[in-house]
Design a protein around this motif. Sequence first.
Motif, mmCIF file in Angstrom:
data_model
loop_
_atom_site.group_PDB
_atom_site.id
_atom_site.type_symbol
_atom_site.label_atom_id
_atom_site.label_comp_id
_atom_site.label_asym_id
_atom_site.label_seq_id
_atom_site.Cartn_x
_atom_site.Cartn_y
_atom_site.Cartn_z
ATOM 1 N N GLU A 254 1.092 -1.093 0.181
ATOM 2 C CA GLU A 254 0.077 0.011 -0.047
ATOM 3 C C GLU A 254 0.827 1.323 -0.026
ATOM 4 O O GLU A 254 1.982 1.381 0.898
ATOM 5 C CB GLU A 254 -0.988 -0.011 1.278
ATOM 6 C CG GLU A 254 -1.852 -0.868 1.169
ATOM 7 C CD GLU A 254 -2.927 -0.774 2.282
ATOM 8 O OE1 GLU A 254 -4.338 -0.838 2.017
ATOM 9 O OE2 GLU A 254 -2.424 -0.470 3.336
ATOM 10 N N CYS A 255 0.500 2.160 -0.692
ATOM 11 C CA CYS A 255 1.204 3.404 -0.847
ATOM 12 C C CYS A 255 0.293 4.594 0.346
ATOM 13 O O CYS A 255 -0.524 4.231 1.018
ATOM 14 C CB CYS A 255 1.121 4.022 -2.108
ATOM 15 S SG CYS A 255 -0.635 4.462 -2.945
ATOM 16 N N ASP A 256 0.747 5.927 0.003
ATOM 17 C CA ASP A 256 -0.072 6.872 0.778
ATOM 18 C C ASP A 256 -1.612 7.053 0.574
ATOM 19 O O ASP A 256 -2.251 7.334 1.807
ATOM 20 C CB ASP A 256 0.388 8.491 0.342
ATOM 21 C CG ASP A 256 1.727 8.627 0.460
ATOM 22 O OD1 ASP A 256 2.593 7.528 0.738
ATOM 23 O OD2 ASP A 256 2.298 9.578 0.171
ATOM 24 N N MET A 261 -3.155 -2.713 -2.334
ATOM 25 C CA MET A 261 -1.568 -2.946 -2.610
ATOM 26 C C MET A 261 -0.906 -2.938 -4.057
ATOM 27 O O MET A 261 -1.686 -3.822 -4.725
ATOM 28 C CB MET A 261 -1.172 -4.191 -1.887
ATOM 29 C CG MET A 261 -1.408 -4.213 -0.290
ATOM 30 S SD MET A 261 -1.033 -5.896 0.215
ATOM 31 C CE MET A 261 -2.190 -6.787 -0.153
ATOM 32 N N HIS A 262 0.041 -2.069 -4.458
ATOM 33 C CA HIS A 262 0.436 -1.812 -5.702
ATOM 34 C C HIS A 262 1.350 -3.213 -6.099
ATOM 35 O O HIS A 262 2.091 -3.644 -4.736
ATOM 36 C CB HIS A 262 1.477 -0.573 -6.033
ATOM 37 C CG HIS A 262 0.761 0.711 -5.996
ATOM 38 N ND1 HIS A 262 -0.049 1.182 -7.336
ATOM 39 C CD2 HIS A 262 0.564 1.753 -5.115
ATOM 40 C CE1 HIS A 262 -0.530 2.205 -6.965
ATOM 41 N NE2 HIS A 262 -0.381 2.720 -5.846
ATOM 42 N N LEU A 263 1.130 -3.328 -7.198
ATOM 43 C CA LEU A 263 2.429 -4.599 -7.557
ATOM 44 C C LEU A 263 3.650 -3.998 -7.438
ATOM 45 O O LEU A 263 3.943 -2.836 -7.982
ATOM 46 C CB LEU A 263 1.960 -5.132 -8.826
ATOM 47 C CG LEU A 263 3.178 -6.038 -9.601
ATOM 48 C CD1 LEU A 263 2.370 -7.092 -10.378
ATOM 49 C CD2 LEU A 263 3.746 -5.040 -10.658
ATOM 50 N N GLY A 319 -4.921 3.057 -11.518
ATOM 51 C CA GLY A 319 -4.383 4.230 -11.434
ATOM 52 C C GLY A 319 -4.037 4.660 -10.058
ATOM 53 O O GLY A 319 -5.205 4.346 -9.314
ATOM 54 N N CYS A 320 -3.219 5.528 -9.947
ATOM 55 C CA CYS A 320 -3.278 5.971 -8.403
ATOM 56 C C CYS A 320 -2.540 7.471 -8.287
ATOM 57 O O CYS A 320 -1.601 7.770 -9.021
ATOM 58 C CB CYS A 320 -2.319 5.163 -7.714
ATOM 59 S SG CYS A 320 -2.341 5.277 -5.930
ATOM 60 N N ALA A 321 -2.890 8.141 -7.382
ATOM 61 C CA ALA A 321 -2.667 9.333 -7.260
ATOM 62 C C ALA A 321 -1.005 9.605 -6.776
ATOM 63 O O ALA A 321 -0.286 10.664 -7.032
ATOM 64 C CB ALA A 321 -3.404 10.477 -6.106
ATOM 65 N N CYS A 322 -0.678 8.563 -6.424
ATOM 66 C CA CYS A 322 0.837 8.428 -5.874
ATOM 67 C C CYS A 322 1.853 8.582 -7.071
ATOM 68 O O CYS A 322 3.150 8.470 -6.699
ATOM 69 C CB CYS A 322 1.097 7.073 -5.125
ATOM 70 S SG CYS A 322 1.208 5.569 -5.957
ATOM 71 N N GLY A 323 1.289 8.050 -8.223
ATOM 72 C CA GLY A 323 2.218 8.030 -9.533
ATOM 73 C C GLY A 323 2.462 6.865 -9.942
ATOM 74 O O GLY A 323 3.298 6.537 -11.030
HETATM 75 ZN ZN LIG Z 1 -0.341 4.675 -5.115
#
Ligand SMILES: [Zn+2]
Length: 441
Positions: A254-256, A261-263, A319-323
């Motif tokens: 998991e990011c912010d 959970m991202h690969l 897609g994700c805001a974390c980039g």
């Molecule tokens: Zn993310």
Amino acid sequence: MSPTFDSLETQPWSDITALHESLLQRQLDYVVDRSEFYQRRLGKQRSQITSLADLGALPFTTKEDLRESLIAHPPLGFHLAVDEAEVVQIQSSSGTTGMPTYVAASTEDLAVWNSMGARVFYANGFRPGDWVMHGYAMGKGFVGGLVNVQHLQHLGCCVIPLGAEAGTERLLRAIDHLKPVALCATPSMVAYLGAAAPDVLGKQASELSVRKISVGGEPGGGVPAIRESMESLWGADVRDMMGGADFGSTYWAECDEKDGMHLCSQGALHVELIDPDSLEPLPLEEGVTGELVYTALARRATPLVRYRMGDIVTVSGTGCACGRSAYKIKTHGRADDMLIVRGVNVFPAAVKDIVVHFTPDATGYLKIDVDFEGHSTSQPLKIRVEMASSSTRTADELAVAIERMLSDRLTVRSVVSIVPEGRIERPGAAKEKLLERTTNT
Ligand SMILES: [Zn+2]
């Protein structure tokens, strides 16, 4: 500071797919050349696999295949693809049944594992220079132990590897003395340590130094109610991660955003999603639920192709805001742990999530009593739930309320029996076992 540990994590997904296309061809040549196990299995089909899209034509590899290979050709099996002298580390996968599986790594493999693991802990919020209390079991060759220590050092953290075996009191006293900003452990360990802080140290866990917590090793960290209870207990940010011993330690994080959970296995593992019943491939699109299938793309010692680890997941975003460009998943648990109650699929972690909703009246500890063969029952699910000694509710009220929520949220019929606080064994250094079998299966 960079938003990711590795620039691969923000590259367009089409670039990652192109990278995986070329790595797959190289890896298939390698396994057919070097692994007796895959020479036999894939030798004839190798020439027909010219792209990732053809992978579905190859047979799956299962845990049972690896066990048979290890027994038939000790010590490291027919699937070993390097000389034994090139193996620099052997981990053990804690099989829930039968013998453990031994997983070998070369120096190159450790570097690949570390690149994935460092991405994971970075996504979870850990940064170079952070002091990290390591609370996973260090013994028995468990990958959450030594391998996570290696990942954290690769990221640039200072690791304090006391491990779960140190026990609650010693871990808490070390946190109080050394003041690490971060902690990694199973969710049940994090909850247990946090609850014990007032008794051991005379202060709340939230008064200690820990502000970042990475949890894994068992499902739960990504479940909102479980996350919130850990976050309020510690006054810390809690993020989930996941992996498995067969490919290192951890490769989902998991990011912010804390929304799946991202690969994190770009360049190391290619992941497919399949229907666990029909075994047909499923699209990696938001909302799709299936089983993960892994193919190592850069593995030397014990490479695996189309390996079914048994994790059932739902794709939660692409897609994700974390980039990060990689898709995200939420896990339900291992297929082996799933129960079928009157035709309804139930994961033990989902039952735990419901019970945690009833804290502080419930302590959050429970056991599902499995008195039937296999995974399927036509009877209501029997669940023991521990009531907090400080609760003002009656046992009957609590039981009925939990049964009702299980029925409303999971459409599962259950019989909840309430037991006094302290009656259910604490997991300590072990993974929390939610199922208690009273039959041999
Ligand atoms: Zn993310």
